[in-house]
Design a protein around this motif. Structure first.
Motif, PDB file in Angstrom:
ATOM      1  N   SER A  23       1.077  -9.833  -9.676  1.00 15.00           N
ATOM      2  CA  SER A  23       0.667  -9.734  -8.266  1.00 15.00           C
ATOM      3  C   SER A  23       1.508 -10.642  -7.381  1.00 15.00           C
ATOM      4  CB  SER A  23      -0.815 -10.085  -8.134  1.00 15.00           C
ATOM      5  OG  SER A  23      -1.628  -9.171  -8.843  1.00 15.00           O
ATOM      6  N   CYS A  24       1.738 -11.878  -7.830  1.00 17.17           N
ATOM      7  CA  CYS A  24       2.530 -12.821  -7.031  1.00 17.17           C
ATOM      8  C   CYS A  24       3.993 -12.385  -6.937  1.00 17.17           C
ATOM      9  CB  CYS A  24       2.430 -14.226  -7.621  1.00 17.17           C
ATOM     10  SG  CYS A  24       0.830 -15.023  -7.333  1.00 17.17           S
ATOM     11  N   ALA A  25       4.473 -11.692  -7.972  1.00 20.95           N
ATOM     12  CA  ALA A  25       5.838 -11.171  -7.912  1.00 20.95           C
ATOM     13  C   ALA A  25       5.985 -10.123  -6.814  1.00 20.95           C
ATOM     14  CB  ALA A  25       6.236 -10.574  -9.261  1.00 20.95           C
ATOM     15  N   GLY A  26       4.885  -9.525  -6.407  1.00 18.74           N
ATOM     16  CA  GLY A  26       4.924  -8.498  -5.368  1.00 18.74           C
ATOM     17  C   GLY A  26       4.593  -8.991  -3.979  1.00 18.74           C
ATOM     18  N   PRO A  70       0.484   2.665  10.463  1.00 16.29           N
ATOM     19  CA  PRO A  70       0.246   1.950   9.203  1.00 16.29           C
ATOM     20  C   PRO A  70      -0.720   2.698   8.280  1.00 16.29           C
ATOM     21  CG  PRO A  70       0.199   0.411  11.036  1.00 16.29           C
ATOM     22  CD  PRO A  70       0.237   1.793  11.635  1.00 16.29           C
ATOM     23  N   LEU A  71      -1.661   3.447   8.890  1.00 15.58           N
ATOM     24  CA  LEU A  71      -2.611   4.240   8.103  1.00 15.58           C
ATOM     25  C   LEU A  71      -1.894   5.252   7.229  1.00 15.58           C
ATOM     26  CD1 LEU A  71      -5.240   5.810   7.346  1.00 15.58           C
ATOM     27  CD2 LEU A  71      -5.068   6.909   9.593  1.00 15.58           C
ATOM     28  N   TYR A  72      -0.926   5.968   7.798  1.00 13.60           N
ATOM     29  CA  TYR A  72      -0.258   7.033   7.055  1.00 13.60           C
ATOM     30  C   TYR A  72       0.408   6.494   5.790  1.00 13.60           C
ATOM     31  CZ  TYR A  72      -0.828   9.316  11.610  1.00 13.60           C
ATOM     32  OH  TYR A  72      -1.333   9.832  12.784  1.00 13.60           O
ATOM     33  N   PHE A  73       1.074   5.362   5.929  1.00 20.87           N
ATOM     34  CA  PHE A  73       1.770   4.803   4.773  1.00 20.87           C
ATOM     35  C   PHE A  73       0.790   4.208   3.765  1.00 20.87           C
ATOM     36  CE2 PHE A  73       4.948   4.798   8.179  1.00 20.87           C
ATOM     37  CZ  PHE A  73       5.907   5.594   7.562  1.00 20.87           C
ATOM     38  N   MET A  74      -0.342   3.718   4.258  1.00 18.79           N
ATOM     39  CA  MET A  74      -1.351   3.212   3.333  1.00 18.79           C
ATOM     40  C   MET A  74      -1.981   4.342   2.532  1.00 18.79           C
ATOM     41  SD  MET A  74      -2.707   0.726   1.939  1.00 18.79           S
ATOM     42  CE  MET A  74      -1.837  -0.452   2.965  1.00 18.79           C
ATOM     43  N   VAL A  75      -2.183   5.496   3.158  1.00 21.02           N
ATOM     44  CA  VAL A  75      -2.738   6.649   2.446  1.00 21.02           C
ATOM     45  C   VAL A  75      -1.784   7.082   1.322  1.00 21.02           C
ATOM     46  CG1 VAL A  75      -3.343   9.092   2.643  1.00 21.02           C
ATOM     47  CG2 VAL A  75      -4.134   7.466   4.367  1.00 21.02           C
ATOM     48  N   VAL A  76      -0.497   7.157   1.655  1.00 22.44           N
ATOM     49  CA  VAL A  76       0.497   7.519   0.637  1.00 22.44           C
ATOM     50  C   VAL A  76       0.480   6.507  -0.504  1.00 22.44           C
ATOM     51  CG1 VAL A  76       2.967   7.778   0.171  1.00 22.44           C
ATOM     52  CG2 VAL A  76       1.976   8.747   2.265  1.00 22.44           C
ATOM     53  N   ALA A  77       0.448   5.217  -0.146  1.00 18.40           N
ATOM     54  CA  ALA A  77       0.428   4.168  -1.171  1.00 18.40           C
ATOM     55  C   ALA A  77      -0.809   4.280  -2.047  1.00 18.40           C
ATOM     56  CB  ALA A  77       0.484   2.790  -0.506  1.00 18.40           C
ATOM     57  N   CYS A  78      -1.920   4.658  -1.439  1.00 23.41           N
ATOM     58  CA  CYS A  78      -3.166   4.791  -2.183  1.00 23.41           C
ATOM     59  C   CYS A  78      -3.039   5.820  -3.294  1.00 23.41           C
ATOM     60  CB  CYS A  78      -4.302   5.181  -1.230  1.00 23.41           C
ATOM     61  SG  CYS A  78      -5.873   5.491  -2.055  1.00 23.41           S
ATOM     62  N   PHE A  79      -2.514   6.982  -2.973  1.00 24.75           N
ATOM     63  CA  PHE A  79      -2.401   8.038  -3.976  1.00 24.75           C
ATOM     64  C   PHE A  79      -1.369   7.683  -5.054  1.00 24.75           C
ATOM     65  CE2 PHE A  79      -4.372  10.571  -0.550  1.00 24.75           C
ATOM     66  CZ  PHE A  79      -5.448  11.057  -1.274  1.00 24.75           C
ATOM     67  N   ILE A  80      -0.290   7.003  -4.637  1.00 22.60           N
ATOM     68  CA  ILE A  80       0.686   6.537  -5.619  1.00 22.60           C
ATOM     69  C   ILE A  80       0.040   5.547  -6.579  1.00 22.60           C
ATOM     70  CG2 ILE A  80       2.783   5.153  -5.919  1.00 22.60           C
ATOM     71  CD1 ILE A  80       3.811   6.405  -3.320  1.00 22.60           C
ATOM     72  N   ASN A  81      -0.749   4.625  -6.018  1.00 20.91           N
ATOM     73  CA  ASN A  81      -1.405   3.615  -6.843  1.00 20.91           C
ATOM     74  C   ASN A  81      -2.372   4.239  -7.850  1.00 20.91           C
ATOM     75  OD1 ASN A  81      -1.982   0.517  -7.063  1.00 20.91           O
ATOM     76  ND2 ASN A  81      -3.987   1.494  -7.036  1.00 20.91           N
ATOM     77  N   ALA A 120       1.114  -1.185 -10.840  1.00 23.93           N
ATOM     78  CA  ALA A 120       0.874  -0.010  -9.990  1.00 23.93           C
ATOM     79  C   ALA A 120       0.651  -0.420  -8.543  1.00 23.93           C
ATOM     80  CB  ALA A 120      -0.338   0.767 -10.516  1.00 23.93           C
ATOM     81  N   THR A 121      -0.106  -1.494  -8.342  1.00 24.82           N
ATOM     82  CA  THR A 121      -0.386  -1.966  -6.980  1.00 24.82           C
ATOM     83  C   THR A 121       0.887  -2.452  -6.295  1.00 24.82           C
ATOM     84  OG1 THR A 121      -2.643  -2.589  -7.593  1.00 24.82           O
ATOM     85  CG2 THR A 121      -1.723  -3.619  -5.618  1.00 24.82           C
ATOM     86  N   VAL A 122       1.710  -3.200  -7.015  1.00 26.97           N
ATOM     87  CA  VAL A 122       2.952  -3.720  -6.438  1.00 26.97           C
ATOM     88  C   VAL A 122       3.889  -2.578  -6.043  1.00 26.97           C
ATOM     89  CG1 VAL A 122       5.052  -5.035  -6.942  1.00 26.97           C
ATOM     90  CG2 VAL A 122       2.821  -5.947  -7.606  1.00 26.97           C
ATOM     91  N   ILE A 123       4.040  -1.590  -6.916  1.00 26.54           N
ATOM     92  CA  ILE A 123       4.920  -0.452  -6.614  1.00 26.54           C
ATOM     93  C   ILE A 123       4.412   0.306  -5.392  1.00 26.54           C
ATOM     94  CG2 ILE A 123       5.741   1.786  -7.450  1.00 26.54           C
ATOM     95  CD1 ILE A 123       5.779   0.577 -10.270  1.00 26.54           C
TER      96      ILE A 123
END
Length: 448
Positions: free
Chosen positions: A142-145, A168-179, A200-203
């Motif tokens: 986590s700290c590495a990210g 910011p919402l749009y990119f957070m939604v994308v990140a959510c599904f990737i995670n 997964a969270t860092v990516i």
């Protein structure tokens, strides 16, 4: 200026502006918390309650190391919003680039410290031996990210300062599904346990950061930094740091108080640690309406302070107060009636579910005070009342440190003192925050 990309909050109905700004923020924050919850659900159900406890044992520590980045991001946002409200657009550009210089340096430093100190800090907190190794792995990844998380929060803070809470919402939604996809792949497919969840969270955060930054470069004129606005400006960095440091220290103090409480929790064994972790995830979700409203209030206050419209700030505070009343009732009722079912989403062990459900029934009684912490604090931060941020953090320390041990030592309270400590801390901090607002000194802050 591209009117579709930035928005002024210095004219129009305060309530409507706050609602319009809050809803995208709320959706984005819910998605962010949703993928945090997925982390816990995947670990708790497919690896076990000990793995879930390991993730939970690092929560306050990770927040401590992230606190400086979060604080500096907030400080940069306040500076940008005030200059934007004052229509000093050259200073908006200078504030963005210098804020990013500061944020990058601070985040890199905190990441290195977090990775290096993970094991001895967790051991010092009496983290149960059975979960220590997993907790160290989760914290180090986590700290590495931190740089990725800081980059996203920095760009998102500037976009919100310019009145744009949707992007910011749009990119957070994308990140959510990737995670979520990577969680399932890494934990179930590759059997990487807590390492897979953290990675997964860092990516996902890296994807959100790159996407938000690319959008800002393409759409927002103020990110096209003119050559003459790129040099280091000590006055701007100092102002970002002056406003951001107290917020960072506030977050650090809150994290410290949570770490102290986590040490008390650890003393009750793995079941209580797991129950408290599940409860923490639920409360992170519950806090999102307040958090989103607070972000709206910070931008709204910053722009209107910059424009010299003090009465509009007061109108916004009143609208936010009644919103907190409604939110608190809506969220407390299901926590009182369906606590076991809610906690059961995260874990299946009956003992852990029972502890978590009773804890939820206690803390949900104090949601109003939690909401008013966000509202009052956000007005004060947006106005540039930096001194209060430290007071706010000290109140949280006083509450958690002052209540935790005495309450848990009372025979008929025992372990439940952990949850009463959380509620009483919210009440103490909320009352102090509201008192600070009503003193009115914030109205004399702002840019010169």
């Amino acid at each position: 200026m591209e009117k579709k990309a930035v928005y002024s909050m210095t004219d129009g109905s305060p309530a409507k502006l706050l609602i319009k700004f809050t809803i995208p923020m709320l959706i984005g924050n819910l998605f962010q918390q949703f993928y945090n919850m997925v982390d816990s659900i995947v670990v708790g159900r497919f690896v076990g309650s000990n793995a879930l406890a390991a993730v939970g044992a690092t929560g306050s520590l990770n927040f401590l190391f992230f606190a400086m980045s979060f604080g500096i991001s907030a400080g940069v946002g306040v500076v940008v919003s005030q200059y934007f409200g004052a229509e000093r657009m050259d200073m908006v550009e200078k504030s963005i680039i210098n804020g990013m210089y500061l944020l990058a340096a601070v985040s890199a430093l905190m990441g290195v410290i977090g990775i290096a100190s993970a094991r001895w800090v967790l051991a010092a907190l009496d983290t149960p031996e059975i979960i220590l190794d997993d907790a160290v792995v989760y914290m180090r990844v986590s700290c590495a990210g931190i740089l990725a998380i800081a980059a996203y929060n920095g760009v998102a803070s500037v976009l919100r300062a310019l009145g744009d809470s949707k992007t910011p919402l749009y990119f957070m939604v994308v990140a959510c599904f990737i995670n979520i996809g990577l969680d399932l792949l890494f934990v179930i497919g590759f059997e990487w346990s807590v390492f897979g969840v953290a990675l997964a969270t860092v990516i996902a955060q890296m994807v959100a950061a790159v996407g938000a930054f690319a959008y800002a470069l393409y759409k927002i004129p103020y990110f096209h930094i003119k050559k003459e606005n790129r040099p280091l400006r000590q006055d701007i960095i100092s102002r970002c740091f002056t406003l951001g440091l107290p917020i960072a220290l506030q977050n650090a103090l809150i994290a410290f108080s949570c770490i102290f409480l986590q040490k008390v929790v650890n003393g009750f064994g793995e079941s209580v640690v797991a129950a408290n972790t599940a409860l923490g995830r639920i409360e992170q979700l519950v806090q999102q309406p307040y958090n989103s409203l607070g972000a709206a209030i910070t931008t709204y206050t910053g722009q209107n302070i910059g424009a010299g419209k003090i009465d509009r700030v007061k109108q916004g505070y009143k609208a936010a107060f009644w919103s907190v009343v409604v939110f608190s009732i809506v969220m407390a009722v299901p926590c009182q009636l369906f606590g076991e079912q809610i906690v059961g989403i995260f874990v299946t062990e009956p003992e852990v579910v029972e502890i978590g459900a009773k804890g939820l029934s206690i803390t949900s009684l104090f949601y109003f005070f939690l909401g008013m912490i966000y509202v009052a604090r956000s007005v004060l931060n947006g106005a540039g009342d930096a001194a209060f941020a430290m007071i706010n953090g000290l109140m949280e320390v006083a509450g958690r440190v002052g209540f935790a041990v005495p309450l848990t030592k009372i025979p008929f309270i025992g372990v439940w003192g952990i949850f009463f400590t959380t509620g009483f801390t919210w009440a103490l901090t909320g009352i102090v925050s509201m008192a600070r607002y009503h003193k009115g000194k914030w109205a004399f802050k702002g840019i010169s």
